[in-house]
Design a protein around this motif. Structure first.
Motif, PDB file in Angstrom:
ATOM      1  N   GLU A   1       0.833  -1.206   0.000  1.00 20.16           N
ATOM      2  CA  GLU A   1       0.000   0.000   0.000  1.00 20.16           C
ATOM      3  C   GLU A   1       0.868   1.257   0.000  1.00 20.16           C
ATOM      4  O   GLU A   1       0.588   2.230  -0.712  1.00 20.16           O
ATOM      5  N   GLU A   2       1.946   1.212   0.758  1.00 20.21           N
ATOM      6  CA  GLU A   2       2.895   2.328   0.805  1.00 20.21           C
ATOM      7  C   GLU A   2       3.578   2.510  -0.545  1.00 20.21           C
ATOM      8  O   GLU A   2       3.827   3.643  -0.991  1.00 20.21           O
ATOM      9  N   MET A   3       3.872   1.418  -1.232  1.00 20.61           N
ATOM     10  CA  MET A   3       4.539   1.466  -2.532  1.00 20.61           C
ATOM     11  C   MET A   3       3.660   2.064  -3.615  1.00 20.61           C
ATOM     12  O   MET A   3       4.153   2.688  -4.559  1.00 20.61           O
ATOM     13  N   LEU A   4       2.350   1.863  -3.502  1.00 21.34           N
ATOM     14  CA  LEU A   4       1.441   2.212  -4.592  1.00 21.34           C
ATOM     15  C   LEU A   4       1.259   3.707  -4.792  1.00 21.34           C
ATOM     16  O   LEU A   4       0.879   4.150  -5.883  1.00 21.34           O
ATOM     17  N   GLY A   5       1.493   4.470  -3.746  1.00 24.42           N
ATOM     18  CA  GLY A   5       1.306   5.920  -3.884  1.00 24.42           C
ATOM     19  C   GLY A   5      -0.169   6.290  -3.936  1.00 24.42           C
ATOM     20  O   GLY A   5      -1.025   5.613  -3.372  1.00 24.42           O
ATOM     21  N   ASP A   6      -0.472   7.340  -4.649  1.00 25.23           N
ATOM     22  CA  ASP A   6      -1.830   7.891  -4.677  1.00 25.23           C
ATOM     23  C   ASP A   6      -2.609   7.307  -5.854  1.00 25.23           C
ATOM     24  O   ASP A   6      -2.580   7.828  -6.966  1.00 25.23           O
ATOM     25  N   ILE A   7      -3.299   6.180  -5.613  1.00 30.80           N
ATOM     26  CA  ILE A   7      -4.107   5.576  -6.666  1.00 30.80           C
ATOM     27  C   ILE A   7      -5.496   5.285  -6.113  1.00 30.80           C
ATOM     28  O   ILE A   7      -5.714   5.254  -4.901  1.00 30.80           O
ATOM     29  N   LYS A   8      -6.427   5.026  -6.998  1.00 32.24           N
ATOM     30  CA  LYS A   8      -7.805   4.736  -6.616  1.00 32.24           C
ATOM     31  C   LYS A   8      -7.898   3.397  -5.874  1.00 32.24           C
ATOM     32  O   LYS A   8      -7.273   2.417  -6.262  1.00 32.24           O
ATOM     33  N   ASP A   9      -8.701   3.408  -4.790  1.00 31.44           N
ATOM     34  CA  ASP A   9      -8.980   2.185  -4.029  1.00 31.44           C
ATOM     35  C   ASP A   9      -7.685   1.480  -3.616  1.00 31.44           C
ATOM     36  O   ASP A   9      -7.515   0.272  -3.789  1.00 31.44           O
ATOM     37  N   LYS A  10      -6.767   2.248  -3.048  1.00 30.94           N
ATOM     38  CA  LYS A  10      -5.410   1.763  -2.772  1.00 30.94           C
ATOM     39  C   LYS A  10      -5.383   0.577  -1.805  1.00 30.94           C
ATOM     40  O   LYS A  10      -4.623  -0.377  -1.993  1.00 30.94           O
ATOM     41  N   GLU A  11      -6.200   0.619  -0.769  1.00 34.51           N
ATOM     42  CA  GLU A  11      -6.173  -0.454   0.229  1.00 34.51           C
ATOM     43  C   GLU A  11      -6.576  -1.795  -0.389  1.00 34.51           C
ATOM     44  O   GLU A  11      -5.924  -2.818  -0.164  1.00 34.51           O
ATOM     45  N   HIS A  12      -7.650  -1.785  -1.177  1.00 33.19           N
ATOM     46  CA  HIS A  12      -8.087  -3.027  -1.833  1.00 33.19           C
ATOM     47  C   HIS A  12      -7.032  -3.502  -2.828  1.00 33.19           C
ATOM     48  O   HIS A  12      -6.759  -4.709  -2.933  1.00 33.19           O
ATOM     49  N   MET A  13      -6.436  -2.585  -3.559  1.00 33.67           N
ATOM     50  CA  MET A  13      -5.403  -2.928  -4.529  1.00 33.67           C
ATOM     51  C   MET A  13      -4.204  -3.579  -3.828  1.00 33.67           C
ATOM     52  O   MET A  13      -3.660  -4.591  -4.297  1.00 33.67           O
ATOM     53  N   ALA A  14      -3.817  -3.009  -2.696  1.00 36.92           N
ATOM     54  CA  ALA A  14      -2.670  -3.541  -1.959  1.00 36.92           C
ATOM     55  C   ALA A  14      -2.968  -4.951  -1.437  1.00 36.92           C
ATOM     56  O   ALA A  14      -2.121  -5.856  -1.524  1.00 36.92           O
ATOM     57  N   GLU A  15      -4.151  -5.156  -0.913  1.00 33.17           N
ATOM     58  CA  GLU A  15      -4.518  -6.479  -0.421  1.00 33.17           C
ATOM     59  C   GLU A  15      -4.580  -7.482  -1.568  1.00 33.17           C
ATOM     60  O   GLU A  15      -4.155  -8.640  -1.423  1.00 33.17           O
ATOM     61  N   SER A  16      -5.096  -7.052  -2.708  1.00 36.40           N
ATOM     62  CA  SER A  16      -5.178  -7.943  -3.869  1.00 36.40           C
ATOM     63  C   SER A  16      -3.793  -8.345  -4.352  1.00 36.40           C
ATOM     64  O   SER A  16      -3.539  -9.527  -4.662  1.00 36.40           O
TER      65      SER A  16
END
Length: 355
Positions: free
Chosen positions: A116-131
């Motif tokens: 999640e920290e790596m992803l930066g400012d993207i839409k629905d970041k928490e779900h993306m990180a878990e996925s």
């Protein structure tokens, strides 16, 4: 008891084995990273490498190597096979932290929080990180089979070992499911809890790795004493871990001390405290397990109830009984005495952390 001379000797042994296992992990991840073609996935696999290499005592692969030597195995190829259990460990921990909504692992950010920290400012970041963490966990379990398959053992030996790795992952999966049901409020009795711990902890922490090492050495018969050792010491390890989880510090646990309670985990400490409490305290304990965010004041009261009901003393007594029985079974193993002595020392070592 853990005597000083044995501790110095066997800690040196564990440290030397850990270094060999780390070298094998580094070599394997370099191979994997060279094979990944997508820039985005290189980042995820590199983070998986960092996660796997960062912390951990390498207990499980050390047990694979120990059983291998105990039954006459020779050479260093065992380390290439032994990393299979450490890679599957990453799979379990990454997915476990998502299920438990844990932010920390081994004192560091859990894998999905790091992504999640790596992803930066993207839409629905928490779900993306878990996925993406789920994907990384899936890759880790694939890597565990791949590493074992690439080791240079005869095909019939690898086939038997592969079957045990499948059994470890399957059985632990059943245990994870039972654990989720218990956290959701499905009430456990003592027998249910023992079954859960045998499946979730004992199989993949002790019994499974020991059997893997035995099969890789070509030993597949007369292993009942080894299995009993793994189950008994595995149970003691989990019960001790639960005690540390309630009474230890964040530095000792690697995550906040309230975590198990906030996750609603029905440990032996909770089950026995509920069993031995009067109605008001029973209701209070159940309320704490259902709260999801216990206050400092209630947490202290909960710990006091666990001690006052003798639930704490009962857990300590049972841990000691399991350890002593496990060591007796270690003496019955038909294998090299030096490795048997290590297993007896190791049983005490696993539950030597203070609380």
């Amino acid at each position: 008891m853990v005597d000083a001379d044995s501790t110095e000797k066997f800690k040196k042994y564990m440290n030397a084995e850990k270094n060999r296992i780390n070298d094998a992990l580094e070599e394997y991840f370099q191979f994997v990273l060279n094979d990944v073609k997508d820039n985005e996935m290189i980042k995820i696999v590199r983070e998986l490498r960092n996660y796997t290499m960062n912390g951990g005592k390498r207990v499980r692969p050390i047990l694979i190597a120990t059983a291998y030597r105990m039954f006459g195995g020779k050479g260093d190829e065992i380390y290439k096979a032994a990393i299979s259990i450490e890679l599957s460990q990453s799979f379990f921990l990454i997915h476990d932290d998502i299920m438990d909504r844990s932010d920390l692992r081994r004192g560091f950010k859990s894998f999905h929080r790091k992504v999640e920290e790596m992803l930066g400012d993207i839409k629905d970041k928490e779900h993306m990180a878990e996925s993406l963490a789920i994907v990384a966990g899936d890759l880790a379990v694939d890597y565990s089979f791949d590493a074992l398959n690439r080791s240079d053992f005869p095909l019939d030996i690898k086939y038997r070992a592969m079957g045990e790795l499948i059994e470890i992952i399957k059985t632990t999966g059943y245990g994870e499911g039972l654990d989720m049901f218990s956290s959701a409020g499905v009430k456990l009795k003592m027998n249910d809890l023992i079954r859960l711990h045998l499946r979730k902890t004992a199989k993949y922490t002790l019994e499974g790795p020991l059997l893997l090492g035995s099969y890789l050495a070509g030993k597949s018969e007369n292993l009942n004493a080894l299995k009993a050792y793994g189950n008994l010491v595995g149970l003691a390890f989990q019960l001790h871990d639960d005690v540390i989880g309630l009474f230890g510090t964040q530095e000792e646990i690697g995550k906040p001390p309230k975590s198990d309670v906030n996750e609603g985990k029905q440990t032996l400490l909770m089950i026995k405290a509920i069993e031995k409490s009067h109605e008001n305290d029973r209701n209070f304990i159940n309320g704490c397990l259902n709260s999801g965010d216990i206050s400092d004041e209630d947490f202290e009261r909960l710990k006091n109830i666990v001690k006052q009901t003798t639930s704490f003393d009962y857990s300590r007594w049972l841990i000691d009984r399991f350890i002593e029985a496990g060591k007796r079974y270690a003496d019955r193993i038909d294998g090299n005495q030096e490795q048997k002595d290590f297993l007896k020392w190791f049983a005490d070592y696993l539950v030597s952390r203070k609380y």
